[in-house]
Design an enzyme around this catalytic site. Structure first.
Site, PDB file in Angstrom:
ATOM      1  N   TYR A 143      33.594  41.055  45.299  1.00  0.00           N
ATOM      2  CA  TYR A 143      34.408  40.440  44.252  1.00  0.00           C
ATOM      3  C   TYR A 143      33.871  40.894  42.903  1.00  0.00           C
ATOM      4  O   TYR A 143      32.655  40.882  42.673  1.00  0.00           O
ATOM      5  CB  TYR A 143      34.330  38.922  44.365  1.00  0.00           C
ATOM      6  CG  TYR A 143      35.083  38.150  43.310  1.00  0.00           C
ATOM      7  CD1 TYR A 143      34.400  37.410  42.343  1.00  0.00           C
ATOM      8  CD2 TYR A 143      36.472  38.147  43.267  1.00  0.00           C
ATOM      9  CE1 TYR A 143      35.085  36.682  41.387  1.00  0.00           C
ATOM     10  CE2 TYR A 143      37.163  37.421  42.307  1.00  0.00           C
ATOM     11  CZ  TYR A 143      36.457  36.681  41.370  1.00  0.00           C
ATOM     12  OH  TYR A 143      37.139  35.964  40.412  1.00  0.00           O
ATOM     13  N   ASP A 238      27.911  46.498  40.310  1.00  0.00           N
ATOM     14  CA  ASP A 238      28.282  45.202  39.732  1.00  0.00           C
ATOM     15  C   ASP A 238      27.113  44.244  39.996  1.00  0.00           C
ATOM     16  O   ASP A 238      26.997  43.684  41.088  1.00  0.00           O
ATOM     17  CB  ASP A 238      29.573  44.703  40.377  1.00  0.00           C
ATOM     18  CG  ASP A 238      29.917  43.301  39.904  1.00  0.00           C
ATOM     19  OD1 ASP A 238      30.994  42.788  40.314  1.00  0.00           O
ATOM     20  OD2 ASP A 238      29.131  42.699  39.149  1.00  0.00           O
ATOM     21  N   LYS A 266      26.344  36.080  34.383  1.00  0.00           N
ATOM     22  CA  LYS A 266      25.582  34.935  34.912  1.00  0.00           C
ATOM     23  C   LYS A 266      24.218  34.774  34.245  1.00  0.00           C
ATOM     24  O   LYS A 266      24.123  34.289  33.122  1.00  0.00           O
ATOM     25  CB  LYS A 266      25.496  35.046  36.444  1.00  0.00           C
ATOM     26  CG  LYS A 266      26.896  34.992  37.107  1.00  0.00           C
ATOM     27  CD  LYS A 266      26.814  35.099  38.604  1.00  0.00           C
ATOM     28  CE  LYS A 266      28.175  35.293  39.237  1.00  0.00           C
ATOM     29  NZ  LYS A 266      28.944  34.049  39.347  1.00  0.00           N
TER      30      LYS A 266
HETATM   31  P1  KE4 Z   1      33.237  35.873  36.003  1.00  0.00           P
HETATM   32  O1  KE4 Z   1      34.490  36.474  35.414  1.00  0.00           O
HETATM   33  O2  KE4 Z   1      33.529  34.710  36.937  1.00  0.00           O
HETATM   34  O3  KE4 Z   1      32.186  35.524  34.936  1.00  0.00           O
HETATM   35  O4  KE4 Z   1      32.503  37.007  36.883  1.00  0.00           O
HETATM   36  C1  KE4 Z   1      33.235  37.624  37.910  1.00  0.00           C
HETATM   37  C2  KE4 Z   1      32.264  38.203  38.924  1.00  0.00           C
HETATM   38  C3  KE4 Z   1      32.021  39.563  38.914  1.00  0.00           C
HETATM   39  N1  KE4 Z   1      31.160  40.132  39.791  1.00  0.00           N
HETATM   40  C4  KE4 Z   1      30.488  39.368  40.689  1.00  0.00           C
HETATM   41  C5  KE4 Z   1      29.531  40.043  41.637  1.00  0.00           C
HETATM   42  C6  KE4 Z   1      30.691  37.967  40.734  1.00  0.00           C
HETATM   43  O5  KE4 Z   1      30.004  37.225  41.641  1.00  0.00           O
HETATM   44  C7  KE4 Z   1      31.586  37.369  39.840  1.00  0.00           C
HETATM   45  C8  KE4 Z   1      31.879  35.873  39.855  1.00  0.00           C
HETATM   46  N2  KE4 Z   1      31.313  35.147  40.949  1.00  0.00           N
HETATM   47  C9  KE4 Z   1      31.996  33.924  41.328  1.00  0.00           C
HETATM   48  C10 KE4 Z   1      31.224  33.263  42.473  1.00  0.00           C
HETATM   49  N3  KE4 Z   1      31.005  34.045  43.569  1.00  0.00           N
HETATM   50  C11 KE4 Z   1      32.144  32.977  40.187  1.00  0.00           C
HETATM   51  C12 KE4 Z   1      32.548  31.573  40.578  1.00  0.00           C
HETATM   52  C13 KE4 Z   1      34.005  31.310  40.363  1.00  0.00           C
HETATM   53  O6  KE4 Z   1      34.827  32.215  40.559  1.00  0.00           O
HETATM   54  O7  KE4 Z   1      34.308  30.153  39.994  1.00  0.00           O
END
Ligand code: KE4
Length: 426
Positions: A143, A238, A266
């Site tokens: 993701y 990523d 994060k």
């Molecule tokens: P954000 O746009 O949510 O800040 O980041 C996206 C993203 C990109 N790359 C990786 C490897 C990620 O894990 C994420 C976001 N992770 C999720 C949880 N697995 C965020 C939680 C959510 O979607 O509410």
């Protein structure tokens, strides 16, 4: 136990989709009512009904120092008191950029943005702009945020919701995203061979965290590096989740493989809306205003988030990762003992301060293996732990996280709860 949260959820659903601002928080895959959190401190969350939880979600990774770390709070308070955003360059942005660059191997230049999604979509645009190629390769179960190019068999929330391709993503967009299987280098080679000179970048989580925690196997990252060198595709790590979490210099340092481009998020924002992308100077100089590839943002590099992120990274010295590794070892050894003593059909993976307990006895090396998990039993385990005051990610397709605010006593307490909860569901 959840009366106030139940009432708040009813009210929230009237004004927000699912009553939440990010789908996974709605507990749709595990069922039940998500606790509405009122405050957090160190390793603990406190909900609207006065329940306390030991937190292993850590707001999906950022709270690696624990919640409301006094030095992070003080830095953010001082910054906001001086003005929350100027829309102009600041000294602190330079300091954070230099801190990121000093830690990530081969990262020469960075751009600060506000979310991991924004970092990943910008990095892909840069890869396409710099190579003149249109296609990208991503991996099933990985993701990279919710930009259109990534919602093609995405992991995390999209996977949990059982909707691998989101409505609203056009065929045109989907056509330029190719899907491979993590830890299967042949699946990547086949896509490269079928699309000669067309692949701008291979993007991956170097350690999967959005289909549970799955480490790279058998020099997979090294083989990807070689494949990119041979094909002209850029290697894009990523590290939104793994960056500054699994090692001082992230997964690139831990595995000794340097990508051409990175994304971060994060931890780098210390719990505030801040992310980044960066990498080789010759690539990053394609970004406006140095070059023609456009990306912009009103609150990019805002002083409050930068203060929190910079303070967080400066508190994460190399000894912090030794602490996290020791806690992870203790947790892992305890889990292995419980599984072996009881013969449970479970498997575990952990890498530094991220981990997963899979409800399958299959050795999990890829996304398809996670699909063999007994989701009903995972869901019952999740709620058995929640009732015992342990807050895990509300999905088998997520990872758990450790913080320096956790300690040996807490790990031992959680292992006791885990043994009881597993006995309840098996
Ligand atoms: P954000 O746009 O949510 O800040 O980041 C996206 C993203 C990109 N790359 C990786 C490897 C990620 O894990 C994420 C976001 N992770 C999720 C949880 N697995 C965020 C939680 C959510 O979607 O509410």
């Amino acid at each position: 136990m959840f009366q106030e949260s139940e009432a708040l959820l009813q009210r929230a659903q009237k004004s927000m989709p699912g009553g939440v601002n990010s789908p996974v928080r709605a507990f749709r895959s595990v069922g039940g009512t998500p606790p509405f959190i009122e405050r957090a401190e160190g390793p603990y969350l406190f909900d609207a009904d006065g329940n306390r939880y030991i937190d292993f979600v850590l707001t999906w990774g950022p709270a690696i120092l624990g919640h409301a770390h006094p030095e992070v709070v003080a830095a953010a308070q001082a910054a906001v008191a001086a003005g929350s955003s100027f829309g102009a360059p600041t000294r602190a942005e330079i300091e954070l950029a230099e801190e990121i660059i000093s830690r990530a191997p081969g990262c020469d230049v960075v751009r600060l943005v506000c979310s991991g999604t924004e970092a990943c979509m910008s990095a892909i645009r840069l890869a396409r702009g710099a190579t003149g190629r249109d296609k990208i390769i991503k991996f099933r179960g990985c993701y990279h945020g919710h930009a259109d190019s990534f919602l093609i068999a995405a992991g995390s929330g999209a996977l949990t919701l059982g909707v691998p391709n989101s409505p609203g993503v056009t065929e045109g967009t989907a056509r330029d995203t190719l899907l491979a299987d993590f830890n299967d280098i042949a699946s990547v080679q086949a896509l490269i061979d079928a699309n000669p000179d067309q692949v701008a970048a291979i993007i991956l989580e170097p350690i999967c965290g959005n289909t549970g925690c799955i480490p790279p196997q058998d020099d997979f990252l090294q083989k990807l590096r070689a494949l990119c060198d041979d094909s002209g595709a850029l290697l894009l790590f990523d590290e939104v989740m793994t960056g500054f979490r699994v090692a001082y210099g992230g997964a690139a340092e831990r595995y000794g493989v340097t990508p051409d481009l990175y994304t971060f998020g994060k931890v780098v924002g210390g719990g505030f809306p801040l992310a980044a992308y960066g990498g080789r100077e010759d690539l990053m100089r394609h970004m406006a205003p140095d070059g023609p590839v456009y990306q912009a943002g009103t609150l990019s590099g805002n002083p409050v988030a930068v203060a929190a992120g910079l303070t967080t990274l400066r508190l994460l010295d190399r000894s912090s990762y030794d602490t996290l590794e020791a806690l992870s070892d203790r947790l892992g050894a305890g889990m292995t003992r419980i599984i072996e003593d009881n013969g449970y059909p479970l498997s575990t993976h952990r890498v530094g301060a991220m981990f997963s307990l899979f409800f399958t006895e299959t050795h999990v090396v890829g996304h398809d293996d996670v699909k063999t998990c007994d989701l009903d039993r995972f869901n019952r385990f999740f709620h058995a732990m929640l009732r015992r005051g342990v807050y895990l990610a509300p999905s088998q397709f997520e990872a758990g996280f450790l913080a320096t605010a956790h300690d040996e006593a807490l790990i031992d307490e959680v292992l006791t709860h885990t043994e009881a909860a597993l006995a309840e569901v098996f």
